[in-house]
Design a protein around this motif. Structure first.
Motif, PDB file in Angstrom:
ATOM      1  N   LEU A 162       1.012  -1.174  -0.070  1.00 46.82           N
ATOM      2  CA  LEU A 162       0.240  -0.032   0.193  1.00 46.82           C
ATOM      3  C   LEU A 162       0.732   1.420  -0.251  1.00 46.82           C
ATOM      4  O   LEU A 162       0.281   1.962  -1.056  1.00 46.82           O
ATOM      5  CB  LEU A 162      -1.055   0.013   1.616  1.00 46.82           C
ATOM      6  CG  LEU A 162      -1.618  -0.821   1.009  1.00 46.82           C
ATOM      7  CD1 LEU A 162      -2.839  -1.278   2.524  1.00 46.82           C
ATOM      8  CD2 LEU A 162      -3.024  -0.511  -0.180  1.00 46.82           C
ATOM      9  N   ALA A 163       1.810   1.325   0.882  1.00 49.90           N
ATOM     10  CA  ALA A 163       2.904   2.279   0.892  1.00 49.90           C
ATOM     11  C   ALA A 163       3.427   2.891  -0.840  1.00 49.90           C
ATOM     12  O   ALA A 163       3.376   3.961  -1.562  1.00 49.90           O
ATOM     13  CB  ALA A 163       3.822   2.536   2.140  1.00 49.90           C
ATOM     14  N   ARG A 164       3.286   1.738  -0.779  1.00 44.23           N
ATOM     15  CA  ARG A 164       4.110   1.676  -2.840  1.00 44.23           C
ATOM     16  C   ARG A 164       3.719   2.494  -3.594  1.00 44.23           C
ATOM     17  O   ARG A 164       3.624   3.346  -4.427  1.00 44.23           O
ATOM     18  CB  ARG A 164       5.020   0.537  -3.269  1.00 44.23           C
ATOM     19  CG  ARG A 164       5.619   0.907  -4.034  1.00 44.23           C
ATOM     20  CD  ARG A 164       7.305   0.381  -4.142  1.00 44.23           C
ATOM     21  NE  ARG A 164       7.868  -0.002  -2.944  1.00 44.23           N
ATOM     22  CZ  ARG A 164       9.641  -0.192  -3.213  1.00 44.23           C
ATOM     23  NH1 ARG A 164       9.923  -0.909  -3.994  1.00 44.23           N
ATOM     24  NH2 ARG A 164       9.637   0.521  -1.971  1.00 44.23           N
ATOM     25  N   LYS A 165       1.986   1.871  -3.567  1.00 42.85           N
ATOM     26  CA  LYS A 165       1.107   2.180  -4.555  1.00 42.85           C
ATOM     27  C   LYS A 165       0.821   3.519  -4.393  1.00 42.85           C
ATOM     28  O   LYS A 165       0.520   4.248  -4.840  1.00 42.85           O
ATOM     29  CB  LYS A 165      -0.250   1.025  -3.805  1.00 42.85           C
ATOM     30  CG  LYS A 165      -0.895   1.414  -4.931  1.00 42.85           C
ATOM     31  CD  LYS A 165      -1.044   0.493  -6.248  1.00 42.85           C
ATOM     32  CE  LYS A 165      -2.167   0.584  -7.135  1.00 42.85           C
ATOM     33  NZ  LYS A 165      -1.912   0.267  -8.954  1.00 42.85           N
ATOM     34  N   LEU A 166      -0.060   3.831  -2.755  1.00 45.61           N
ATOM     35  CA  LEU A 166       0.240   5.071  -2.364  1.00 45.61           C
ATOM     36  C   LEU A 166       0.647   6.494  -2.592  1.00 45.61           C
ATOM     37  O   LEU A 166       0.370   7.265  -3.116  1.00 45.61           O
ATOM     38  CB  LEU A 166      -0.582   4.847  -1.212  1.00 45.61           C
ATOM     39  CG  LEU A 166      -1.714   4.436  -0.826  1.00 45.61           C
ATOM     40  CD1 LEU A 166      -2.456   4.158   0.775  1.00 45.61           C
ATOM     41  CD2 LEU A 166      -3.001   4.845  -1.698  1.00 45.61           C
ATOM     42  N   PHE A 167       2.582   6.186  -2.099  1.00 47.27           N
ATOM     43  CA  PHE A 167       2.885   7.413  -2.776  1.00 47.27           C
ATOM     44  C   PHE A 167       4.414   7.158  -3.846  1.00 47.27           C
ATOM     45  O   PHE A 167       5.723   8.166  -3.501  1.00 47.27           O
ATOM     46  CB  PHE A 167       3.815   7.018  -0.754  1.00 47.27           C
ATOM     47  CG  PHE A 167       2.629   7.121  -0.275  1.00 47.27           C
ATOM     48  CD1 PHE A 167       2.422   8.754   0.253  1.00 47.27           C
ATOM     49  CD2 PHE A 167       2.750   6.597   1.264  1.00 47.27           C
ATOM     50  CE1 PHE A 167       1.541   9.037   1.024  1.00 47.27           C
ATOM     51  CE2 PHE A 167       1.637   6.829   2.163  1.00 47.27           C
ATOM     52  CZ  PHE A 167       0.991   7.900   2.034  1.00 47.27           C
TER      53      PHE A 167
END
Length: 142
Positions: free
Chosen positions: A73-78
């Motif tokens: 999620l962190a990679r996808k969002l940021f």
């Protein structure tokens, strides 16, 4: 029940990665969090041995979300920029939440005489996290 939850956790980690690769992060997050919340709700109502094990297994699938999905999620969002800094903040909050949750479970058990309130709170937080995840992914797509 703990063994069923741990087996569910291991299974959930593998399934979350597989589902993420095939159907995407939103579906992977949703299925894991719904399974975890369903397991907790089932634990409130079932008393038969096999159903308690099934509920523990479902909860384990949901709990595995806290390990597998945050980096995705962190990679996808940021994105990749500042990923390590953002991810470390997320995991610090995750650890603090887990530590606080253990204390809160104990407090609720001692003050209320059972785990009902703790299970309802946790299931509610899982569903809230699901909605926040979907909302965040919607914002990224805009």
């Amino acid at each position: 029940m703990l063994s069923a939850a741990l087996i569910g956790g291991g299974t959930g980690k593998i399934l979350s990665g597989f589902i993420n690769d095939r159907l995407g992060i939103v579906f992977s997050s949703a299925s894991s969090m719904i399974a975890g919340a369903a397991g907790l709700v089932l634990l409130l109502f079932v008393r038969e041995y096999h159903l308690v094990l099934a509920a523990g297994f479902l909860f384990g699938i949901g709990y595995s979300t806290t390990v597998v999905l945050p980096p995705l999620l962190a990679r996808k969002l940021f994105g990749n920029k500042e990923y390590s800094r953002i991810y470390s903040v997320i995991m610090t909050a995750n650890s603090l939440g887990s530590a606080t949750g253990v204390w809160l479970y104990g407090y609720l058990y001692m003050s209320k005489g059972g785990f009902t309130e703790a299970f309802v709170l946790t299931a509610g937080l899982m569903i809230a996290a699901l909605f926040l995840c979907v909302a965040a992914m919607y914002q990224v797509k805009k």
